[in-house]
Design a protein around this motif. Structure first.
Motif, PDB file in Angstrom:
ATOM      1  N   MET A 179      10.570 -10.197   9.473  1.00 32.68           N
ATOM      2  CA  MET A 179       9.614 -11.277   9.230  1.00 32.68           C
ATOM      3  C   MET A 179       8.211 -10.862   9.648  1.00 32.68           C
ATOM      4  SD  MET A 179       7.730 -13.792  10.944  1.00 32.68           S
ATOM      5  CE  MET A 179       8.595 -14.009  12.501  1.00 32.68           C
ATOM      6  N   ILE A 180       8.098 -10.219  10.811  1.00 33.85           N
ATOM      7  CA  ILE A 180       6.783  -9.775  11.289  1.00 33.85           C
ATOM      8  C   ILE A 180       6.189  -8.743  10.333  1.00 33.85           C
ATOM      9  CG2 ILE A 180       5.600  -8.531  13.137  1.00 33.85           C
ATOM     10  CD1 ILE A 180       7.532  -9.848  15.106  1.00 33.85           C
ATOM     11  N   LEU A 181       7.037  -7.820   9.859  1.00 36.19           N
ATOM     12  CA  LEU A 181       6.564  -6.815   8.905  1.00 36.19           C
ATOM     13  C   LEU A 181       6.047  -7.477   7.628  1.00 36.19           C
ATOM     14  CD1 LEU A 181       6.263  -3.864   7.987  1.00 36.19           C
ATOM     15  CD2 LEU A 181       8.630  -3.985   7.162  1.00 36.19           C
ATOM     16  N   ALA A 182       6.811  -8.443   7.104  1.00 37.09           N
ATOM     17  CA  ALA A 182       6.392  -9.140   5.884  1.00 37.09           C
ATOM     18  C   ALA A 182       5.098  -9.913   6.122  1.00 37.09           C
ATOM     19  CB  ALA A 182       7.498 -10.087   5.418  1.00 37.09           C
ATOM     20  N   PHE A 183       4.976 -10.531   7.290  1.00 36.27           N
ATOM     21  CA  PHE A 183       3.767 -11.297   7.599  1.00 36.27           C
ATOM     22  C   PHE A 183       2.548 -10.387   7.702  1.00 36.27           C
ATOM     23  CE2 PHE A 183       0.778 -12.944  10.766  1.00 36.27           C
ATOM     24  CZ  PHE A 183       0.437 -14.154  10.185  1.00 36.27           C
ATOM     25  N   VAL A 184       2.699  -9.253   8.382  1.00 31.81           N
ATOM     26  CA  VAL A 184       1.571  -8.329   8.561  1.00 31.81           C
ATOM     27  C   VAL A 184       1.123  -7.769   7.215  1.00 31.81           C
ATOM     28  CG1 VAL A 184       0.886  -6.104   9.529  1.00 31.81           C
ATOM     29  CG2 VAL A 184       2.150  -7.739  10.936  1.00 31.81           C
ATOM     30  N   LEU A 185       2.080  -7.352   6.385  1.00 31.38           N
ATOM     31  CA  LEU A 185       1.726  -6.798   5.075  1.00 31.38           C
ATOM     32  C   LEU A 185       1.084  -7.860   4.181  1.00 31.38           C
ATOM     33  CD1 LEU A 185       4.833  -4.533   4.336  1.00 31.38           C
ATOM     34  CD2 LEU A 185       2.550  -3.820   5.068  1.00 31.38           C
ATOM     35  N   SER A 186       1.611  -9.083   4.233  1.00 33.38           N
ATOM     36  CA  SER A 186       1.036 -10.168   3.430  1.00 33.38           C
ATOM     37  C   SER A 186      -0.374 -10.502   3.904  1.00 33.38           C
ATOM     38  CB  SER A 186       1.925 -11.415   3.517  1.00 33.38           C
ATOM     39  OG  SER A 186       3.224 -11.144   3.044  1.00 33.38           O
ATOM     40  N   ALA A 187      -0.552 -10.570   5.230  1.00 34.39           N
ATOM     41  CA  ALA A 187      -1.877 -10.869   5.776  1.00 34.39           C
ATOM     42  C   ALA A 187      -2.869  -9.764   5.430  1.00 34.39           C
ATOM     43  CB  ALA A 187      -1.786 -11.050   7.289  1.00 34.39           C
ATOM     44  N   ALA A 188      -2.421  -8.508   5.496  1.00 36.91           N
ATOM     45  CA  ALA A 188      -3.304  -7.391   5.152  1.00 36.91           C
ATOM     46  C   ALA A 188      -3.688  -7.436   3.679  1.00 36.91           C
ATOM     47  CB  ALA A 188      -2.612  -6.067   5.481  1.00 36.91           C
ATOM     48  N   THR A 189      -2.718  -7.775   2.822  1.00 30.76           N
ATOM     49  CA  THR A 189      -2.990  -7.851   1.387  1.00 30.76           C
ATOM     50  C   THR A 189      -4.046  -8.901   1.083  1.00 30.76           C
ATOM     51  OG1 THR A 189      -0.750  -7.130   0.839  1.00 30.76           O
ATOM     52  CG2 THR A 189      -1.974  -8.310  -0.868  1.00 30.76           C
ATOM     53  N   TYR A 190      -3.885 -10.090   1.663  1.00 32.23           N
ATOM     54  CA  TYR A 190      -4.839 -11.151   1.365  1.00 32.23           C
ATOM     55  C   TYR A 190      -6.117 -11.032   2.182  1.00 32.23           C
ATOM     56  CZ  TYR A 190      -2.260 -13.498  -2.157  1.00 32.23           C
ATOM     57  OH  TYR A 190      -1.653 -13.782  -3.351  1.00 32.23           O
ATOM     58  N   GLY A 191      -6.068 -10.292   3.285  1.00 32.55           N
ATOM     59  CA  GLY A 191      -7.313  -9.969   3.972  1.00 32.55           C
ATOM     60  C   GLY A 191      -8.177  -9.057   3.115  1.00 32.55           C
ATOM     61  N   LEU A 192      -7.537  -8.051   2.500  1.00 34.89           N
ATOM     62  CA  LEU A 192      -8.254  -7.159   1.589  1.00 34.89           C
ATOM     63  C   LEU A 192      -8.754  -7.917   0.364  1.00 34.89           C
ATOM     64  CD1 LEU A 192      -9.115  -4.281   0.814  1.00 34.89           C
ATOM     65  CD2 LEU A 192      -6.853  -3.977  -0.227  1.00 34.89           C
TER      66      LEU A 192
END
Length: 205
Positions: A179-192
């Motif tokens: 879950m943490i991995l999915a959250f970090v990758l999702s946050a990074a994607t939408y941060g970019l």
């Protein structure tokens, strides 16, 4: 002004070039969005078909408990029909994502149908051609077609955001590390995504 005035030939040449570039750009964008929306809707549907079962009673389990109660002579107490909040959140997010994705495809198809009827066929009278072309161009602006086409990618981005949010909630009770991995990758994607969208506003020069 005469029908054979030079201004109509100049206008016709400039308008044809402008319309070709504009239609090529719009059609290319809409084609790409339609392909992605179709594939994404198929993926979302697969997840929803599995997740919606979490909101339904487990009839096999209830039948087993009923048989067990009858065999032991104890009264059968039916389980609560209350839907798990996590399952409700997951399905709300994924179903909203699917609706946004399908809406993207619908609007893109409508826009492409409008664009098919936009070009004006060749005419001997260039003045009539210019007047009809300008009438259709003004109609596109009046009906806010450029704005509508610009909104289509935003709907698809929203759909992806809702899906990723649902994925994080889905993994919440399964495995914390995933879950943490999915959250970090999702946050990074939408941060970019947010950075590339807003950066021209602050660094326009």
């Amino acid at each position: 002004m005469a029908d054979d005035a030079r201004v109509w030939r100049v206008y016709s040449k400039a308008a044809r070039k402008h319309d070709k570039e504009l239609l090529d750009q719009w059609n290319g964008t809409l084609d790409t969005l339609l392909i992605f929306a179709g594939l994404f809707s198929a993926v979302s549907t697969t997840f929803i078909l599995d997740s919606y079962k979490q909101m339904q009673p487990d009839y096999a389990k209830e039948a087993f408990l009923l048989q067990l109660a009858n065999a032991s002579g104890t009264p059968y107490v039916a389980p609560s029909d209350r839907v798990d909040e996590s399952a409700r959140a997951i399905n709300c997010l994924w179903i909203s994502s699917l609706i946004a994705s399908l809406s993207t495809a619908l609007i893109a198809i409508l826009a492409k149908q409008w664009l098919v009827f936009y070009p004006v066929s060749d005419r001997e009278n260039l003045r009539e051609w210019a007047q009809l072309r300008q009438y259709r161009f003004d109609a596109l602006q009046r009906w806010h077609v450029p704005v509508l086409i610009a909104v289509v990618p935003v709907l698809l981005h929203l759909s992806l955001m809702l899906f990723l949010a649902g994925l994080v909630v889905f993994l919440w009770d399964i495995d914390t590390a995933t879950m943490i991995l999915a959250f970090v990758l999702s946050a990074a994607t939408y941060g970019l995504y947010g950075f590339t969208t807003l950066s021209p506003v602050f660094w326009s020069s």
